[in-house]
Scaffold this motif. Structure first.
Motif, PDB file in Angstrom:
ATOM      1  N   MET A 260       0.986  -1.267  -0.054  1.00  0.00           N
ATOM      2  CA  MET A 260      -0.053   0.022  -0.073  1.00  0.00           C
ATOM      3  C   MET A 260       1.112   1.394   0.162  1.00  0.00           C
ATOM      4  O   MET A 260       2.070   1.164   0.224  1.00  0.00           O
ATOM      5  N   VAL A 261       0.235   2.556  -0.242  1.00  0.00           N
ATOM      6  CA  VAL A 261       1.007   3.617  -0.149  1.00  0.00           C
ATOM      7  C   VAL A 261       0.102   4.753  -0.368  1.00  0.00           C
ATOM      8  O   VAL A 261      -0.955   4.891  -0.833  1.00  0.00           O
TER       9      VAL A 261
ATOM     10  N   GLY B 230      -3.673   0.572  -3.057  1.00  0.00           N
ATOM     11  CA  GLY B 230      -3.006  -0.509  -2.619  1.00  0.00           C
ATOM     12  C   GLY B 230      -3.070  -1.622  -3.760  1.00  0.00           C
ATOM     13  O   GLY B 230      -3.951  -1.207  -4.608  1.00  0.00           O
ATOM     14  N   ASN B 231      -2.107  -2.646  -3.900  1.00  0.00           N
ATOM     15  CA  ASN B 231      -1.826  -3.443  -4.804  1.00  0.00           C
ATOM     16  C   ASN B 231      -2.999  -4.169  -4.608  1.00  0.00           C
ATOM     17  O   ASN B 231      -3.504  -4.929  -5.945  1.00  0.00           O
ATOM     18  N   ASP B 232      -3.615  -4.747  -3.612  1.00  0.00           N
ATOM     19  CA  ASP B 232      -4.620  -5.546  -3.429  1.00  0.00           C
ATOM     20  C   ASP B 232      -5.654  -4.760  -2.526  1.00  0.00           C
ATOM     21  O   ASP B 232      -5.703  -4.468  -1.521  1.00  0.00           O
TER      22      ASP B 232
ATOM     23  N   TYR C 181      -7.132  -6.481   0.364  1.00  0.00           N
ATOM     24  CA  TYR C 181      -6.320  -6.232   1.657  1.00  0.00           C
ATOM     25  C   TYR C 181      -6.547  -4.936   2.212  1.00  0.00           C
ATOM     26  O   TYR C 181      -6.521  -4.754   3.398  1.00  0.00           O
ATOM     27  N   LEU C 182      -6.579  -4.022   1.663  1.00  0.00           N
ATOM     28  CA  LEU C 182      -6.516  -2.579   1.901  1.00  0.00           C
ATOM     29  C   LEU C 182      -7.889  -2.228   2.824  1.00  0.00           C
ATOM     30  O   LEU C 182      -7.566  -1.606   3.836  1.00  0.00           O
ATOM     31  N   ARG C 183      -8.868  -2.921   2.106  1.00  0.00           N
ATOM     32  CA  ARG C 183     -10.081  -2.694   2.987  1.00  0.00           C
ATOM     33  C   ARG C 183     -10.087  -3.326   4.499  1.00  0.00           C
ATOM     34  O   ARG C 183     -10.442  -2.989   5.408  1.00  0.00           O
TER      35      ARG C 183
ATOM     36  N   HIS D  52     -13.073   2.955  -6.170  1.00  0.00           N
ATOM     37  CA  HIS D  52     -12.034   1.653  -6.301  1.00  0.00           C
ATOM     38  C   HIS D  52     -13.056   0.595  -6.178  1.00  0.00           C
ATOM     39  O   HIS D  52     -13.047  -0.053  -5.098  1.00  0.00           O
ATOM     40  N   THR D  53     -13.156   0.105  -7.438  1.00  0.00           N
ATOM     41  CA  THR D  53     -14.185  -1.156  -7.696  1.00  0.00           C
ATOM     42  C   THR D  53     -13.343  -2.718  -7.524  1.00  0.00           C
ATOM     43  O   THR D  53     -12.257  -2.658  -8.064  1.00  0.00           O
ATOM     44  N   ILE D  54     -14.196  -3.506  -7.185  1.00  0.00           N
ATOM     45  CA  ILE D  54     -13.578  -4.850  -7.035  1.00  0.00           C
ATOM     46  C   ILE D  54     -14.612  -5.992  -7.960  1.00  0.00           C
ATOM     47  O   ILE D  54     -15.740  -5.589  -7.747  1.00  0.00           O
ATOM     48  N   ILE D  55     -14.037  -6.387  -8.896  1.00  0.00           N
ATOM     49  CA  ILE D  55     -15.116  -7.278  -9.763  1.00  0.00           C
ATOM     50  C   ILE D  55     -15.451  -8.551  -9.198  1.00  0.00           C
ATOM     51  O   ILE D  55     -14.571  -9.190  -8.674  1.00  0.00           O
TER      52      ILE D  55
END
Length: 487
Positions: A137-138, A150-152, A155-157, A229-232
């Motif tokens: 993350m950054v 974050g890359n994931d 995980y960030l959530r 920041h969506t996730i499919i």
């Protein structure tokens, strides 16, 4: 150490002092505390003074020129209050919170929100990013606009939910929005009902800790999805979503559609049913059964089927948690860790049994579960409190001088006090005086209990009791037999 790393040096030191004091039995010298914390004795003295001045009402810290320092109140909740105050003093942690809920603003915006200078935020940025980068993350700055990425994203959530829950709990005023938590809880409950057996669902809902985390995770996921920041995911959310609930969410999060809720429900589903295959589920189920069988082959008090099933469910859920959290999320203050540490201190044998068998479990399921030992220890003990009292059987030789019937009476008093549910933690044998003077094997007993002062028998533990032993007598015998030695 987790997010502690981005606190200022003084706060980190205060936390380290409390960690050392909380696991130390009795007094610790200033020199030893200085060595453990890696700070000068003068600095330690200043920190102790600060602790007593600001948190004296919650912590009872005794200071003695002769003995050193002692934390009288090792209550985890009291320690947690101190930790929470320190976290809320941290500009770094508060900035992360602001970035989650108010991203893409200029540094001047965050200056005004946090009441700090630009130079302070610039200085903190590199420190925060060193910590976050190891977790993928950054805090990114582009055209003087800042955001947390974050890359994931999943995980960030997860990380953010844990962090915020530890920082502020479910105090929504701290996050600048007003949402009916009852609606969020109904949505989570719908996932659990659709996912779990009724008994398992009841277990999750009866636990006050797990629902709080799930609510925070749901909220931060709504915030992130609403920000774009969506996730499919193709999870069938329609089976769990009422139209009135979706309409309510859209009032507060206008960009939220059904597709935005799919990954949220998918993640909640995965926490208890995220198996990659039937083979994985069968393997973990089998190894969980074997793990419990090994543990209770040593502990002579196996639980009934209902408790056994509860333990199985907890271990399998913790396996899935470890699987979906390859990197530990935030752990600003972990009460489960302190619970397990306290129990380990008073019952190291039980901890060793769980630890050794968890290693075998990890090897067989091909996932390192050792970081989860505190949680496994905690949930097993909560499901079956009797196991926390387990210890290796001890033996006592009772030498009385008031007749055999009185000796039998004393044996029953001792047995009733130390043994539970037909499990003999203490075996009591009766010896006749003076025959015992010439009897072999007296030294094999853990303790000699007698009504005779100046008993002419050599043994490392001889305890004199009254003809009618007091409660204090029995407790002192317990200390001799079952409490680990203080080093």
């Amino acid at each position: 150490m987790g997010l502690h790393e981005i606190l200022d040096a003084s706060s980190q030191r205060i936390i380290r002092i409390l960690e050392v004091l909380s696991v130390n039995e009795g007094w610790i010298t200033v020199a030893d505390l200085s060595s453990a914390v890696k700070a000068s004795e003068r600095t330690i003295a200043e920190d102790i003074s600060r602790l007593r001045k600001r948190w004296g009402q919650n912590l009872n810290i005794e200071v003695s020129k002769k003995n050193g320092i002692q934390l009288q109140n090792q209550n985890a909740a009291s320690l947690g209050l101190v930790f929470t105050d320190l976290f809320n003093d941290s500009v770094a942690l508060l900035w992360i919170k602001e970035l989650l809920f108010h991203p893409n603003n200029t540094i001047e915006y965050y200056q005004s929100k946090l009441f700090v200078s630009r130079s302070t935020l610039i200085r903190l940025l590199s420190k925060i990013n060193r910590f976050l980068s190891s977790r993928g993350m950054v805090i990114q700055c582009k055209d003087n606009r800042y955001q947390f990425i974050g890359n994931d994203e999943q995980y960030l959530r997860d990380f953010s939910a844990s962090f915020l829950l530890e920082l502020y709990g479910l105090d929504l005023e701290k996050y600048d929005f007003d949402v009916d938590l009852g609606v969020i809880n109904d949505l989570i409950t719908s996932v659990l009902i659709n996912t779990l057996e009724p008994r398992e669902c009841a277990m999750v809902l009866e636990d006050d800790v797990a629902p709080a985390y799930k609510i925070m995770f749901y909220l931060i996921s709504l915030v992130r999805e609403n920000q774009g920041h969506t996730i499919i995911s193709s999870y069938p959310v329609e089976e769990e979503l009422k139209s009135q609930h979706l309409a309510y969410l859209q009032e507060h999060f206008p960009h939220i559609q059904k597709d935005n809720l799919r990954p949220i429900h998918q993640y909640l589903f995965n926490q208890h049913n995220g198996w990659d295959s039937d083979e994985e589920k069968a393997l973990v189920t089998s190894e969980t059964e074997a793990f419990l069988q090994r543990v209770f082959s040593v502990i002579p008090a196996p639980p009934d089927k209902g408790i056994w099933d509860a333990m199985q469910f907890s271990v399998k859920s913790l396996y899935l948690t470890a699987k979906f959290r390859p990197i530990k999320t935030s752990a600003l203050f972990d009460r489960i860790y302190y619970f397990s540490l306290s129990l380990k201190r008073t019952n190291p044998l039980l901890y060793q049994i769980i630890e050794e068998n968890l290693i075998i479990f990890s090897q067989n399921v091909r996932l390192d579960m050792s970081p989860s030992i505190a949680s496994i220890f905690f949930w097993m003990c909560l499901a079956y409190p009797e196991m926390s009292q387990f210890t290796q059987q001890k033996s006592a030789l009772l030498i009385a001088d008031f007749g055999r019937r009185h000796a039998l009476f004393l044996k029953k008093v001792l047995s009733d006090f130390f043994n539970i549910k037909n499990v003999d933690f203490l075996r009591v044998d009766i010896a006749q005086y003076p025959d015992v003077l010439s009897s072999p094997g007296v030294e094999d007993y853990d303790i000699l209990i007698t009504t005779m002062p100046n008993l002419p028998v050599s043994h490392k533990n001889v305890f004199l009791i009254n003809d009618y032993p007091s409660y204090k007598d029995l407790c002192e015998i317990g200390k001799v037999l079952f409490m680990p030695p203080v080093h």
